[in-house]
Design a protein around this motif. Sequence first.
Motif, PDB file in Angstrom:
ATOM      1  N   ASP A 197     -10.013  46.626  10.114  1.00 58.48           N
ATOM      2  CA  ASP A 197      -8.699  46.116   9.646  1.00 58.48           C
ATOM      3  C   ASP A 197      -8.319  46.999   8.780  1.00 58.48           C
ATOM      4  N   ALA A 198      -8.973  47.652   7.836  1.00 55.33           N
ATOM      5  CA  ALA A 198      -8.719  48.711   6.628  1.00 55.33           C
ATOM      6  C   ALA A 198      -7.912  49.778   7.460  1.00 55.33           C
ATOM      7  N   LEU A 199      -8.423  50.139   8.539  1.00 51.49           N
ATOM      8  CA  LEU A 199      -8.090  51.600   9.234  1.00 51.49           C
ATOM      9  C   LEU A 199      -6.862  51.306   9.880  1.00 51.49           C
ATOM     10  N   ALA A 200      -6.697  50.093  10.428  1.00 52.68           N
ATOM     11  CA  ALA A 200      -5.497  49.704  11.111  1.00 52.68           C
ATOM     12  C   ALA A 200      -4.353  49.188  10.285  1.00 52.68           C
ATOM     13  N   GLY A 201      -4.488  49.370   9.178  1.00 49.13           N
ATOM     14  CA  GLY A 201      -3.407  49.067   8.235  1.00 49.13           C
ATOM     15  C   GLY A 201      -3.196  47.238   7.786  1.00 49.13           C
ATOM     16  N   ARG A 202      -4.189  46.623   8.338  1.00 44.72           N
ATOM     17  CA  ARG A 202      -4.241  45.192   8.317  1.00 44.72           C
ATOM     18  C   ARG A 202      -4.713  44.663   7.076  1.00 44.72           C
ATOM     19  N   GLY A 203      -4.103  43.776   6.073  1.00 42.86           N
ATOM     20  CA  GLY A 203      -4.692  43.401   4.660  1.00 42.86           C
ATOM     21  C   GLY A 203      -5.061  44.270   3.801  1.00 42.86           C
ATOM     22  N   PRO A 204      -5.938  44.167   2.863  1.00 43.87           N
ATOM     23  CA  PRO A 204      -5.902  45.213   1.903  1.00 43.87           C
ATOM     24  C   PRO A 204      -6.749  46.260   2.071  1.00 43.87           C
ATOM     25  N   ALA A 205      -6.462  47.565   1.142  1.00 38.97           N
ATOM     26  CA  ALA A 205      -7.312  48.769   1.394  1.00 38.97           C
ATOM     27  C   ALA A 205      -8.711  48.328   0.935  1.00 38.97           C
ATOM     28  N   LEU A 206      -9.782  49.077   1.042  1.00 37.63           N
ATOM     29  CA  LEU A 206     -11.121  48.887   0.449  1.00 37.63           C
ATOM     30  C   LEU A 206     -11.399  49.850  -0.674  1.00 37.63           C
ATOM     31  N   GLY A 207     -11.900  49.059  -1.810  1.00 37.93           N
ATOM     32  CA  GLY A 207     -12.409  49.981  -2.904  1.00 37.93           C
ATOM     33  C   GLY A 207     -13.902  49.572  -2.774  1.00 37.93           C
ATOM     34  N   ILE A 208     -14.622  50.799  -1.913  1.00 35.58           N
ATOM     35  CA  ILE A 208     -15.832  50.558  -1.931  1.00 35.58           C
ATOM     36  C   ILE A 208     -16.789  51.390  -3.096  1.00 35.58           C
ATOM     37  N   ALA A 209     -17.763  50.330  -3.572  1.00 39.09           N
ATOM     38  CA  ALA A 209     -18.465  51.023  -4.599  1.00 39.09           C
ATOM     39  C   ALA A 209     -19.837  50.126  -4.592  1.00 39.09           C
ATOM     40  N   PRO A 210     -20.847  50.872  -5.191  1.00 40.01           N
ATOM     41  CA  PRO A 210     -22.227  49.960  -5.072  1.00 40.01           C
ATOM     42  C   PRO A 210     -22.083  48.853  -6.156  1.00 40.01           C
ATOM     43  N   ALA A 211     -23.008  47.900  -5.815  1.00 39.20           N
ATOM     44  CA  ALA A 211     -23.081  46.759  -6.710  1.00 39.20           C
ATOM     45  C   ALA A 211     -24.092  47.228  -7.709  1.00 39.20           C
ATOM     46  N   GLY A 212     -24.560  46.520  -8.711  1.00 40.61           N
ATOM     47  CA  GLY A 212     -25.416  46.845  -9.722  1.00 40.61           C
ATOM     48  C   GLY A 212     -24.993  46.983 -10.949  1.00 40.61           C
ATOM     49  N   THR A 213     -26.056  47.310 -11.775  1.00 38.73           N
ATOM     50  CA  THR A 213     -25.517  47.385 -13.359  1.00 38.73           C
ATOM     51  C   THR A 213     -25.642  48.704 -13.711  1.00 38.73           C
ATOM     52  N   GLU A 214     -26.251  49.744 -12.849  1.00 40.18           N
ATOM     53  CA  GLU A 214     -26.397  51.090 -13.198  1.00 40.18           C
ATOM     54  C   GLU A 214     -24.884  51.666 -13.492  1.00 40.18           C
ATOM     55  N   ALA A 215     -25.047  52.418 -14.648  1.00 38.55           N
ATOM     56  CA  ALA A 215     -23.830  53.094 -15.168  1.00 38.55           C
ATOM     57  C   ALA A 215     -22.800  53.628 -14.135  1.00 38.55           C
ATOM     58  N   HIS A 216     -23.508  54.355 -13.155  1.00 41.74           N
ATOM     59  CA  HIS A 216     -22.723  55.057 -12.035  1.00 41.74           C
ATOM     60  C   HIS A 216     -21.898  53.964 -11.130  1.00 41.74           C
ATOM     61  N   ALA A 217     -22.807  53.027 -11.103  1.00 40.73           N
ATOM     62  CA  ALA A 217     -22.143  51.737 -10.352  1.00 40.73           C
ATOM     63  C   ALA A 217     -20.922  51.097 -11.077  1.00 40.73           C
ATOM     64  N   VAL A 218     -21.258  50.871 -12.253  1.00 38.49           N
ATOM     65  CA  VAL A 218     -20.045  50.077 -12.994  1.00 38.49           C
ATOM     66  C   VAL A 218     -18.970  50.945 -13.081  1.00 38.49           C
ATOM     67  N   ARG A 219     -19.038  52.038 -13.245  1.00 36.15           N
ATOM     68  CA  ARG A 219     -17.732  53.230 -13.311  1.00 36.15           C
ATOM     69  C   ARG A 219     -17.060  53.108 -12.012  1.00 36.15           C
ATOM     70  N   ALA A 220     -18.094  53.349 -10.951  1.00 37.34           N
ATOM     71  CA  ALA A 220     -17.488  53.336  -9.797  1.00 37.34           C
ATOM     72  C   ALA A 220     -16.596  52.083  -9.314  1.00 37.34           C
ATOM     73  N   ARG A 221     -16.838  50.750  -9.408  1.00 34.24           N
ATOM     74  CA  ARG A 221     -16.090  49.661  -9.172  1.00 34.24           C
ATOM     75  C   ARG A 221     -14.909  49.464  -9.860  1.00 34.24           C
ATOM     76  N   THR A 222     -14.920  50.237 -11.244  1.00 34.31           N
ATOM     77  CA  THR A 222     -13.619  50.240 -12.064  1.00 34.31           C
ATOM     78  C   THR A 222     -12.750  51.246 -11.467  1.00 34.31           C
ATOM     79  N   ILE A 223     -13.109  52.396 -11.181  1.00 36.87           N
ATOM     80  CA  ILE A 223     -12.178  53.528 -10.718  1.00 36.87           C
ATOM     81  C   ILE A 223     -11.455  53.413  -9.467  1.00 36.87           C
ATOM     82  N   VAL A 224     -12.221  52.558  -8.325  1.00 36.71           N
ATOM     83  CA  VAL A 224     -11.768  52.396  -7.406  1.00 36.71           C
ATOM     84  C   VAL A 224     -10.546  51.082  -6.926  1.00 36.71           C
ATOM     85  N   THR A 225     -10.470  50.508  -8.269  1.00 37.67           N
ATOM     86  CA  THR A 225      -9.571  49.324  -8.192  1.00 37.67           C
ATOM     87  C   THR A 225      -8.580  49.219  -9.133  1.00 37.67           C
TER      88      THR A 225
END
Length: 398
Positions: free
Chosen positions: A30-58
């Motif tokens: 659906d994301a590729l077809a333009g339906r619904g929202p875009a996807l901000g894809i980031a790892p779950a977890g509490t590691e610093a790189h994961a927390v940072r990624a979830r912030t910058i993609v949204t």
Amino acid sequence: MGQRGAREVLLVAVEPGAAGVAQVNALLPDALAGRGPALGIAPAGTEAHAVRARTIVTRAPVDTDIAVVLGTSGSTGNAHGVMLDSAALLASARSTHDRLGGPGSWLLALPVTGIAGLQVLIRSLLAQVDPVVLASVGGAAPFEPRAFADAAWRLDPSLPGYTALVPAQAALLLDDPDGLAALQGFDAVLLGGARTAPHLLARLEAAHIAVVTTYGMTETCGGAFYDGIPLDGVTASLLDVDPTGLGRIVITGPTIARGYLADDEATAEAFVSGGHVTNDVGRLNGTRLTIEGRIDDIVQVGGTNVAVSAIEDLLATIVSEACVLATIDEAWGQRLTAYIVPRSDDGQRGDDNESLAALVLEHLGRAAVPRTWVRLGAIPYLPTGKPDRAALRDLAAT
């Protein structure tokens, strides 16, 4: 270009393992077809790189034709959320199949929070063949050659078999009989994410593995050059070329990202006239691109220019893994520290510190000899397959 800022970004916090892959795979069409929202894809977890990624993609809404926002690793600078439109992602996937000889059955061994793993999902969607997902993907478990070999047997035998790996994975597989046999059965093994040392590449080729070195990044929707040759429509040019032909690499073509989410200044610097200005340097021979390293790969030690990658490549002929970092030194300008992982036959190959220092001195000169040697059981890596330089510096400080 789609309507500006009119599409929301849905955070997809990906758990390690097959369940996280399935979550992304269900939302991707659906994301590729333009339906619904875009996807901000980031790892779950509490590691610093994961927390940072979830912030910058949204950070903000995106244009309506943006399908995915992925975070860069930030391994050598500030991390960014890269906006990837559907046309660019699909152009990359189709060009890969064209280069490899057609769609196939893919074994997913890399996290889908990075572009290399995500492209395995997109190529599989185009081929209409579900990928075989390695149970350890995304850090759910250690990467094991036996598990990789078992997963390879589950690929559709009526189709070409493909996988994408980072050099550290390929090295582990080479040193294991089951892993080696599995690698030899693939029609193509894409190798990217980090530099492939010439020694490792030579071993793969000697083992008759159909290895394809790739060069690209999130900003180019993944690999844009295969064995130095650009994918269809992709071109490279060089900036600030020196007398030896070495220059900063700029990539243009249909696979280029739209820019960085909510960071106009960084976008203006990295995306110029439809191309991506990389942080890498290389040489061109016609259309063939040779990557020589990153701009910051050349450091000054005692007034002498030293290529860090050359030290790593040399050490890799003796030890299992090597990563060399430079830090500021008031007397010498830069101070080099070598982080090495000895091979299992430690002590039998001249890999004591004195022998390694003598090897570097002989081949690369005194300035290239690391002043500090740190021996590890394993080099820490980011999910993208790049050495975790911050973690290495923390190790040296303790």
